[in-house]
Write an enzyme that holds these catalytic residues in place. Sequence first.
Site, PDB file in Angstrom:
ATOM      1  N   ASP A   1      11.079  -3.426  -0.265  1.00 29.07           N
ATOM      2  CA  ASP A   1      10.068  -4.301  -0.869  1.00 29.07           C
ATOM      3  C   ASP A   1      10.115  -4.066  -2.372  1.00 29.07           C
ATOM      4  OD1 ASP A   1       7.948  -2.292  -1.803  1.00 29.07           O
ATOM      5  OD2 ASP A   1       8.284  -1.680   0.264  1.00 29.07           O
TER       6      ASP A   1
ATOM      7  N   GLU B   1      45.248   3.799   8.414  1.00 29.41           N
ATOM      8  CA  GLU B   1      43.857   3.431   8.110  1.00 29.41           C
ATOM      9  C   GLU B   1      43.443   3.955   6.734  1.00 29.41           C
ATOM     10  OE1 GLU B   1      41.671   3.106  12.454  1.00 29.41           O
ATOM     11  OE2 GLU B   1      42.081   5.109  11.657  1.00 29.41           O
TER      12      GLU B   1
END
Length: 743
Positions: A539, A619
């Site tokens: 918020d 990876e």
Amino acid sequence: MKFRLLLLAALLVAVIPADARKRPQKFSHQTFDIPAVQPRVIDVETSGTQLVLQVDAKGTVRTVHYGAPAGDPAQFMEFDAGGQHNFSAPTTYPTAGGTFNGLDALHVKYSDGSQNTELYYTSHEVQVRDGITTTTVHLKDYVTSLEADLIYDACVPEDVILMHAVIRNCGKKAVELRNAASASLNLPAGKYLLTHFYGGWATEMQMDQTILTHDTKVIETRRGTQATQGNNPSFMLSPGGTYSETDGEAIAGALAWSGNFRISFEIDQSDRLNIVSGINPFASAYPLRAGDSFTTPEMIYTWSGEGAGGASRNMHRWARKYGVWKGGQVNPTLLNSWEGAYFTFATETLLRMIDDAASMGLEMFVLDDGWFGLEHPRNSDKAGLGDWEVNTDKIPEGIDYVAKYAHSKGLKFGIWIEPEMVNPDSNLAAAHPEWIVQSPGRDIYMSRNQWLLDLTNPAVQDFVFGVFDRTVSLSPDIDYIKWDSNRRVMSFGSPYLGDEQDRFFIEYVQGLYNVCRRMREKYPDIIVQCCSSGGNRVDYGSMRWFNEVWTSDNTDAISRTRIQWGTSLVYPPCVMGSHVSAVPNHQTGNVTPLKFRFDVASSGRLGMELQPKTLTDEERALADRCIRSYKGYRDLVFNGDLYRLSSPYEGDFYSLMYVSPDRRRAVVFCYCLRFQNHSIGGHVFRLRGLDPALKYRVTEQNVDGSCWWGDGRTFSGSFLSGGGFNPVFREADTSAVFLLEAV
Ligand code: DGJ
């Protein structure tokens, strides 16, 4: 019996004064003259929006316009704001009382028990400073001497208007604020589609939509802490009745408050929409002594004529400048220890993770939960919270040693705290039981095996600030703090507040902000992440103190598409912590390709959260490539304009792009979420925000051969927007990222 009645009558005659005895008792009534005022309009403008208030001769103030620029505000003098023909129309800050029966923004109980307030205009003034025009409208209740200032901060280039109120008790006796909203916005009759955000743990910021119908739709929380789990104090409103990313009016709103909030949308008898937003009055009849004032949090509004996308971009621009601590600053990529090590690690584990992070090109290592607690070691979530000394069994060399090691490898160093909480199994709980949120005689309920500290108490505020301060002092090489908060309020109550428990919910949040203020006064440059079991304190109240949020504990790239899309409606991508984690995903069990995980995480602040040792050489090489290319375009993610192209809530393809302010560079993210038919050609994404007259060279990023389109070719902005962008996907969970550079 007869004698007793006679005695009673005699006693009454003796105590009631003679003149009162002559006539029946009457409720004393005196009306006050309300000074007439010159009718006028009050104009609040940004570069692309206008808010107009109308003041009638009685001093009643009503909102007559919010939206597109409408020219000379004097024209609104002619507007019927409902005052003449509809006595019950809401005022700009409607009060409980007077002629109004709808949603109130202000409800006050006075010392004589009365609960009517009528606010009339007395004056207003305008101040202009550096890009912000502040209009303050002074209102007064002539009977009770209560005063209210309505403050409108118009952030002119960003097209954002902040609204809040200051309520002053200018009477002689204390009053009770039963509701003091931040703002009330009244919009004309129409059909309104409301988009709001719901969720739970690991499913934050899911979009929910409803057409507003008569009566009241409320989004709120009463959780106290973790306030945005469930609902978020923000919304997107489509006054045309349909949601569009590109067209038509859209209003985005957000309340800057990290506790109980309530946003009510009332369609009244005249089909008007009244939006009242502010602190939730639940259990919070706030006492206001004579002479005292109460300042509400800010309600942030923006309007756009370019759909939800336009409203989001306005909000993001404002947030980067004003709403987020050092908003727009490019924060480092990182490896976080949580999903890779959880509570089980030793110094050696951390050093090797640091080595791996450095070798993949990451820029920071963050040591998450589990590093503290001596007598009550934090080896699980059952013990240690509150005892913030280093666990020397795990890290005998101390935090400074690890932080220095990270710095020696060219990495910044961050560390986790959860300073508002305490485990029963801790020295702190034994030393300060009176610091724990509780209600007399009742269980102190646990959540995640922990209790909540009572931030209304200044001694607790000192403690919480001390946790931050002491943790930072563990090493001069601490660059980042992850501030977590993993439970809500239950069985609320503060031993410190005694019989004034109505102050609890409000003063908890104010206490939190007091600590944050001290934190920033002393440590303006430390990067602080706001985490609350993921994104449960997202918020604008908290963001003004924090650099970024942990968007969600859900690190599954598929889940993240919806969470990040939803979050981006109101909050800027520069705050969104977004990490690549292991598969099967620890929250959902889903397995997705590493490239897909990187491509999703790269549309926010990229990080990794796994044990790098589990990655194969191939990876690691891909990780290295993805991190390197991210560094080449992340300025766009942090400071570019976001265009959402296709929604993960709607179709098989998800896409978004960021464009530089000068429109010469852009990065485009495309994802295939579901693949249904090999005979269908690639999906066409129509790009936005580009300069039609410019030519852009397309360079695919993070290439692994799963998709190819246009790499190395040059296309005009008009082609990419009108014709479109056509990457070919042949499988679900594949993705492609493209950098566009004007040539
Ligand atoms: C909840 C957070 O959201 C996680 O990222 C992690 O920090 C844990 N807490 C640690 O307890």
